[in-house]
Design a protein around this motif. Structure first.
Motif, mmCIF file in Angstrom:
data_model
loop_
_atom_site.group_PDB
_atom_site.id
_atom_site.type_symbol
_atom_site.label_atom_id
_atom_site.label_comp_id
_atom_site.label_asym_id
_atom_site.label_seq_id
_atom_site.Cartn_x
_atom_site.Cartn_y
_atom_site.Cartn_z
ATOM 1 N N TYR A 46 41.251 42.848 72.094
ATOM 2 C CA TYR A 46 42.220 43.643 71.333
ATOM 3 C C TYR A 46 42.617 44.649 72.594
ATOM 4 C CZ TYR A 46 39.574 42.329 67.431
ATOM 5 O OH TYR A 46 38.679 41.462 66.463
ATOM 6 N N PRO A 47 43.416 43.919 73.571
ATOM 7 C CA PRO A 47 43.751 44.925 74.687
ATOM 8 C C PRO A 47 44.761 45.740 74.421
ATOM 9 C CG PRO A 47 44.607 42.413 74.874
ATOM 10 C CD PRO A 47 43.553 42.710 73.805
ATOM 11 N N GLU A 48 45.007 46.990 74.778
ATOM 12 C CA GLU A 48 45.956 47.816 74.331
ATOM 13 C C GLU A 48 46.446 48.528 76.015
ATOM 14 O OE1 GLU A 48 46.506 49.467 70.304
ATOM 15 O OE2 GLU A 48 44.512 49.983 70.771
ATOM 16 N N ASP A 49 47.684 48.965 76.101
ATOM 17 C CA ASP A 49 48.081 49.524 77.311
ATOM 18 C C ASP A 49 47.612 50.882 77.360
ATOM 19 O OD1 ASP A 49 49.157 47.161 78.253
ATOM 20 O OD2 ASP A 49 51.090 47.826 77.195
ATOM 21 N N GLN A 50 47.392 51.646 78.689
ATOM 22 C CA GLN A 50 46.871 52.938 78.850
ATOM 23 C C GLN A 50 47.952 53.846 78.045
ATOM 24 O OE1 GLN A 50 44.972 54.268 82.348
ATOM 25 N NE2 GLN A 50 45.952 56.391 82.083
ATOM 26 N N LEU B 61 48.764 46.710 66.853
ATOM 27 C CA LEU B 61 48.077 46.762 68.111
ATOM 28 C C LEU B 61 48.877 46.731 69.295
ATOM 29 C CD1 LEU B 61 45.187 44.061 67.509
ATOM 30 C CD2 LEU B 61 44.931 46.555 67.808
ATOM 31 N N ASN B 62 48.700 47.719 70.294
ATOM 32 C CA ASN B 62 49.079 47.920 71.611
ATOM 33 C C ASN B 62 50.654 48.269 71.306
ATOM 34 O OD1 ASN B 62 49.240 48.174 74.213
ATOM 35 N ND2 ASN B 62 50.166 46.042 74.546
ATOM 36 N N SER B 63 50.743 49.197 70.309
ATOM 37 C CA SER B 63 52.117 49.885 70.026
ATOM 38 C C SER B 63 52.168 51.325 70.017
ATOM 39 C CB SER B 63 52.863 49.374 68.601
ATOM 40 O OG SER B 63 51.726 49.747 67.622
ATOM 41 N N LEU B 64 53.301 51.736 70.289
ATOM 42 C CA LEU B 64 53.510 53.475 70.667
ATOM 43 C C LEU B 64 53.916 53.686 68.917
ATOM 44 C CD1 LEU B 64 55.315 53.696 73.611
ATOM 45 C CD2 LEU B 64 52.883 54.176 73.301
ATOM 46 N N LEU B 65 53.354 55.109 68.720
ATOM 47 C CA LEU B 65 53.723 55.540 67.330
ATOM 48 C C LEU B 65 55.063 56.185 67.134
ATOM 49 C CD1 LEU B 65 50.330 56.958 66.426
ATOM 50 C CD2 LEU B 65 51.201 54.649 65.740
ATOM 51 N N GLY B 66 55.570 56.746 68.366
ATOM 52 C CA GLY B 66 56.635 57.588 68.196
ATOM 53 C C GLY B 66 56.173 59.128 67.506
ATOM 54 N N GLU C 12 49.118 40.193 56.914
ATOM 55 C CA GLU C 12 49.876 39.628 58.301
ATOM 56 C C GLU C 12 49.217 40.437 59.406
ATOM 57 O OE1 GLU C 12 54.163 39.240 60.340
ATOM 58 O OE2 GLU C 12 53.922 38.659 58.023
ATOM 59 N N LYS C 13 49.181 41.733 59.398
ATOM 60 C CA LYS C 13 48.701 42.651 60.533
ATOM 61 C C LYS C 13 47.357 42.545 60.465
ATOM 62 C CE LYS C 13 51.402 46.251 61.197
ATOM 63 N NZ LYS C 13 52.023 47.302 60.972
ATOM 64 N N LEU C 14 46.506 42.415 59.545
ATOM 65 C CA LEU C 14 45.289 42.198 59.745
ATOM 66 C C LEU C 14 44.561 40.831 60.400
ATOM 67 C CD1 LEU C 14 43.713 43.720 56.462
ATOM 68 C CD2 LEU C 14 43.436 44.855 58.591
ATOM 69 N N ALA C 15 45.529 39.859 60.381
ATOM 70 C CA ALA C 15 45.353 38.832 60.876
ATOM 71 C C ALA C 15 45.323 38.853 62.604
ATOM 72 C CB ALA C 15 46.196 37.544 60.166
ATOM 73 N N THR C 16 45.933 39.717 62.878
ATOM 74 C CA THR C 16 46.317 39.593 64.461
ATOM 75 C C THR C 16 45.031 40.468 65.404
ATOM 76 O OG1 THR C 16 47.386 42.205 64.339
ATOM 77 C CG2 THR C 16 48.696 40.469 64.260
ATOM 78 N N TYR C 17 44.052 40.953 64.049
ATOM 79 C CA TYR C 17 42.604 41.108 64.703
ATOM 80 C C TYR C 17 41.831 40.104 64.653
ATOM 81 C CZ TYR C 17 44.045 46.318 64.150
ATOM 82 O OH TYR C 17 44.890 47.478 64.315
#
Length: 159
Positions: free
Chosen positions: A20-24, A65-70, A142-147
């Protein structure tokens, strides 16, 4: 957690959650938006051996995942536990249970009525022991399937 902790947090994230890589930038934004929900665990010689990232977010929703919230929506009564990770040296010490208890107490004192998360890597049993229950949210499939195949959305309503 402070901004200077982010390189060590990123190293721990890569070691604990390689799938589950995410950007800093994602972790930096969560820290900026909700500093009271971001914690580090220091081990021997003061080295980071775990972290927790959390922030307000609507119940029944999961940030990608790996997304900014705003900016999280105003007036939320749900707190979202984005990530809890412990390096092997910290496992079995009670540190995870302690920080989860501290977080639940903290958010309850500030008026939040629930805490939600996505359980991954077979961790649902740990979360159940801490008062979380699986919540079926068809819109999240759909979102849970990305985990991973066993990922489930869980929420603790009683604070």
């Amino acid at each position: 957690m402070i901004a200077a902790d982010l390189p060590a947090v990123m190293a721990a994230a890569a070691a604990v959650h390689p799938a589950y890589p995410e950007d800093q930038a994602v972790f930096a934004e969560r820290l900026r938006l909700a500093p009271s929900g971001c914690h580090v665990l220091a081990g021997e010689r003061g080295l980071l051996c775990g972290y927790l990232i959390s922030h307000p977010w609507p119940a029944g929703a999961v940030p990608a995942l790996n997304s900014l919230l705003g900016v999280p929506p105003e007036g939320e009564t749900n707190w979202y536990l984005h990530d809890l990770a412990l390096l092997p040296a910290a496992r079995g010490t009670g540190a995870a249970s302690a920080i989860v208890s501290k977080l639940v107490e903290q958010v309850a004192r500030t008026g939040y009525r629930s805490v939600a998360l996505v359980a991954v890597n077979g961790s649902a049993g740990f979360w159940r022991r801490h008062g979380f229950a699986e919540v079926a949210e068809a819109a999240l499939a759909e979102k849970l399937a990305t985990y991973d195949a066993a990922a489930c959305y869980m929420r603790r309503e009683r604070m």
